[in-house]
Design a protein around this motif. Structure first.
Motif, mmCIF file in Angstrom:
data_model
loop_
_atom_site.group_PDB
_atom_site.id
_atom_site.type_symbol
_atom_site.label_atom_id
_atom_site.label_comp_id
_atom_site.label_asym_id
_atom_site.label_seq_id
_atom_site.Cartn_x
_atom_site.Cartn_y
_atom_site.Cartn_z
ATOM 1 N N ALA A 1 0.436 49.927 81.124
ATOM 2 C CA ALA A 1 1.153 50.582 82.225
ATOM 3 C C ALA A 1 1.517 49.562 83.304
ATOM 4 O O ALA A 1 2.641 49.586 83.836
ATOM 5 C CB ALA A 1 0.315 51.714 82.814
ATOM 6 N N VAL A 2 0.599 48.653 83.628
ATOM 7 C CA VAL A 2 0.888 47.581 84.589
ATOM 8 C C VAL A 2 2.046 46.729 84.069
ATOM 9 O O VAL A 2 2.951 46.356 84.815
ATOM 10 C CB VAL A 2 -0.373 46.717 84.829
ATOM 11 N N THR A 3 2.030 46.453 82.775
ATOM 12 C CA THR A 3 3.100 45.675 82.155
ATOM 13 C C THR A 3 4.430 46.407 82.270
ATOM 14 O O THR A 3 5.472 45.788 82.530
ATOM 15 C CB THR A 3 2.747 45.374 80.683
ATOM 16 N N ALA A 4 4.428 47.723 82.105
ATOM 17 C CA ALA A 4 5.660 48.508 82.243
ATOM 18 C C ALA A 4 6.220 48.400 83.655
ATOM 19 O O ALA A 4 7.443 48.352 83.837
ATOM 20 C CB ALA A 4 5.416 49.963 81.866
ATOM 21 N N VAL A 5 5.362 48.344 84.651
ATOM 22 C CA VAL A 5 5.836 48.152 86.037
ATOM 23 C C VAL A 5 6.562 46.810 86.137
ATOM 24 O O VAL A 5 7.620 46.717 86.767
ATOM 25 C CB VAL A 5 4.675 48.248 87.048
ATOM 26 N N ASN A 6 6.031 45.778 85.490
ATOM 27 C CA ASN A 6 6.693 44.476 85.507
ATOM 28 C C ASN A 6 8.039 44.541 84.797
ATOM 29 O O ASN A 6 9.025 43.955 85.253
ATOM 30 C CB ASN A 6 5.793 43.409 84.889
ATOM 31 N N LEU A 7 8.106 45.251 83.685
ATOM 32 C CA LEU A 7 9.376 45.421 82.974
ATOM 33 C C LEU A 7 10.405 46.133 83.850
ATOM 34 O O LEU A 7 11.572 45.733 83.910
ATOM 35 C CB LEU A 7 9.155 46.197 81.679
ATOM 36 N N VAL A 8 9.987 47.190 84.523
ATOM 37 C CA VAL A 8 10.896 47.940 85.403
ATOM 38 C C VAL A 8 11.314 47.063 86.590
ATOM 39 O O VAL A 8 12.466 47.128 87.038
ATOM 40 C CB VAL A 8 10.257 49.269 85.859
ATOM 41 N N SER A 9 10.416 46.219 87.066
ATOM 42 C CA SER A 9 10.762 45.294 88.153
ATOM 43 C C SER A 9 11.892 44.368 87.726
ATOM 44 O O SER A 9 12.855 44.144 88.472
ATOM 45 C CB SER A 9 9.534 44.467 88.557
ATOM 46 N N ILE A 10 11.790 43.825 86.516
ATOM 47 C CA ILE A 10 12.840 42.940 86.003
ATOM 48 C C ILE A 10 14.117 43.731 85.748
ATOM 49 O O ILE A 10 15.223 43.249 86.030
ATOM 50 C CB ILE A 10 12.356 42.204 84.744
ATOM 51 N N LEU A 11 13.980 44.943 85.237
ATOM 52 C CA LEU A 11 15.148 45.791 85.014
ATOM 53 C C LEU A 11 15.888 46.031 86.328
ATOM 54 O O LEU A 11 17.120 45.965 86.381
ATOM 55 C CB LEU A 11 14.724 47.110 84.356
ATOM 56 N N LYS A 12 15.157 46.277 87.395
ATOM 57 C CA LYS A 12 15.788 46.468 88.707
ATOM 58 C C LYS A 12 16.487 45.188 89.150
ATOM 59 O O LYS A 12 17.605 45.233 89.665
ATOM 60 C CB LYS A 12 14.780 46.905 89.755
ATOM 61 N N ASP A 13 15.859 44.030 88.939
ATOM 62 C CA ASP A 13 16.512 42.762 89.262
ATOM 63 C C ASP A 13 17.822 42.624 88.483
ATOM 64 O O ASP A 13 18.812 42.108 88.991
ATOM 65 C CB ASP A 13 15.605 41.570 88.933
ATOM 66 N N ALA A 14 17.811 43.093 87.241
ATOM 67 C CA ALA A 14 18.981 42.953 86.362
ATOM 68 C C ALA A 14 20.129 43.867 86.769
ATOM 69 O O ALA A 14 21.295 43.467 86.715
ATOM 70 C CB ALA A 14 18.586 43.233 84.911
ATOM 71 N N VAL A 15 19.811 45.105 87.159
ATOM 72 C CA VAL A 15 20.876 46.100 87.387
ATOM 73 C C VAL A 15 21.067 46.489 88.848
ATOM 74 O O VAL A 15 22.054 47.135 89.176
ATOM 75 C CB VAL A 15 20.654 47.384 86.542
ATOM 76 N N GLY A 16 20.135 46.123 89.705
ATOM 77 C CA GLY A 16 20.247 46.469 91.120
ATOM 78 C C GLY A 16 19.777 47.872 91.425
ATOM 79 O O GLY A 16 18.859 48.067 92.197
ATOM 80 N N ASP A 17 20.371 48.849 90.800
ATOM 81 C CA ASP A 17 20.061 50.261 91.037
ATOM 82 C C ASP A 17 19.537 50.872 89.739
ATOM 83 O O ASP A 17 20.270 50.974 88.752
ATOM 84 C CB ASP A 17 21.324 50.989 91.503
ATOM 85 N N LEU A 18 18.277 51.270 89.732
ATOM 86 C CA LEU A 18 17.670 51.819 88.513
ATOM 87 C C LEU A 18 18.317 53.118 88.061
ATOM 88 O O LEU A 18 18.156 53.528 86.910
ATOM 89 C CB LEU A 18 16.168 52.009 88.706
ATOM 90 N N ASP A 19 19.073 53.765 88.934
ATOM 91 C CA ASP A 19 19.770 54.973 88.517
ATOM 92 C C ASP A 19 20.945 54.665 87.588
ATOM 93 O O ASP A 19 21.540 55.576 87.013
ATOM 94 C CB ASP A 19 20.224 55.783 89.742
ATOM 95 N N ARG A 20 21.268 53.393 87.407
ATOM 96 C CA ARG A 20 22.292 52.984 86.441
ATOM 97 C C ARG A 20 21.758 52.977 85.010
ATOM 98 O O ARG A 20 22.524 52.832 84.066
ATOM 99 C CB ARG A 20 22.816 51.585 86.778
ATOM 100 N N VAL A 21 20.452 53.116 84.862
ATOM 101 C CA VAL A 21 19.860 53.118 83.518
ATOM 102 C C VAL A 21 20.244 54.410 82.811
ATOM 103 O O VAL A 21 19.951 55.503 83.289
ATOM 104 C CB VAL A 21 18.323 52.963 83.584
ATOM 105 N N LYS A 22 20.937 54.266 81.674
ATOM 106 C CA LYS A 22 21.323 55.434 80.877
ATOM 107 C C LYS A 22 20.193 55.841 79.937
ATOM 108 O O LYS A 22 20.027 57.023 79.650
ATOM 109 C CB LYS A 22 22.574 55.117 80.046
ATOM 110 N N ARG A 23 19.441 54.837 79.459
ATOM 111 C CA ARG A 23 18.390 55.142 78.492
ATOM 112 C C ARG A 23 17.513 53.908 78.299
ATOM 113 O O ARG A 23 18.002 52.790 78.269
ATOM 114 C CB ARG A 23 19.019 55.530 77.162
ATOM 115 N N ILE A 24 16.222 54.149 78.151
ATOM 116 C CA ILE A 24 15.332 53.115 77.633
ATOM 117 C C ILE A 24 15.467 53.236 76.121
ATOM 118 O O ILE A 24 15.146 54.273 75.539
ATOM 119 C CB ILE A 24 13.872 53.322 78.089
#
Length: 154
Positions: free
Chosen positions: A68-91
């Motif tokens: 779960a801690v690792t998933a937070v790190n993944l989401v952190s990088i995803l946010k860096d990549a896309v800026g706005d996490l609401d742009r995520v269509k799907r994991i």
């Protein structure tokens, strides 16, 4: 509900600017897909917890928490990549690696820590295909490593 609000509701703080520990980049975007390099359970860049083999040094419950801690790190990088996490269509997909003893067979339980958090954050968009496997060792003796592929709005 916006993802940023969901993060606050869950008390999750993202860590921007996570740096790789090798010769690679944290993510690559190809078209609408973001490929996030394997991450471990660092907390603000420190690998001081969640070290060792699951089934010997780490319990399956501790390893699930590490995922779960690792998933937070993944989401952190995803946010860096896309800026706005609401742009995520799907994991799209998650690959999880568990540093475990030869007789440990509950890798899916461990990687559920990451999967469950992604579904909690993204709802149905967080449901993904997955692989959970055992490995003989992982970098820095971490107990889990997880990589992620996400689809984003262009």
């Amino acid at each position: 509900m916006k993802i940023e609000n969901k993060l606050k509701e869950l008390g999750i703080e993202l860590f921007p600017g996570i740096k790789p520990i090798g010769s690679y980049v944290p993510f690559v975007q190809s078209g609408s897909l973001i490929y996030i390099s394997g991450q471990g359970p660092s907390i603000m860049g420190e690998y001081t917890r969640y070290l060792g083999k699951v089934g010997e040094d780490i319990t399956k419950e501790e390893a699930k928490e590490a995922a779960a801690v690792t998933a937070v790190n993944l989401v952190s990088i995803l946010k860096d990549a896309v800026g706005d996490l609401d742009r995520v269509k799907r994991i799209v997909s998650v690959h999880g690696f568990v540093n475990s003893t030869p007789d440990f067979t509950e890798q899916p339980y461990v990687i559920n820590g990451a999967s469950d958090l992604l579904v909690e954050l993204f709802g149905e968009k967080g449901r993904h295909s997955r692989c959970a496997m055992s490995v003989n060792s992982l970098p820095l003796n971490i107990c889990v490593e997880v990589e992620l592929i996400a689809e984003v709005e262009q």
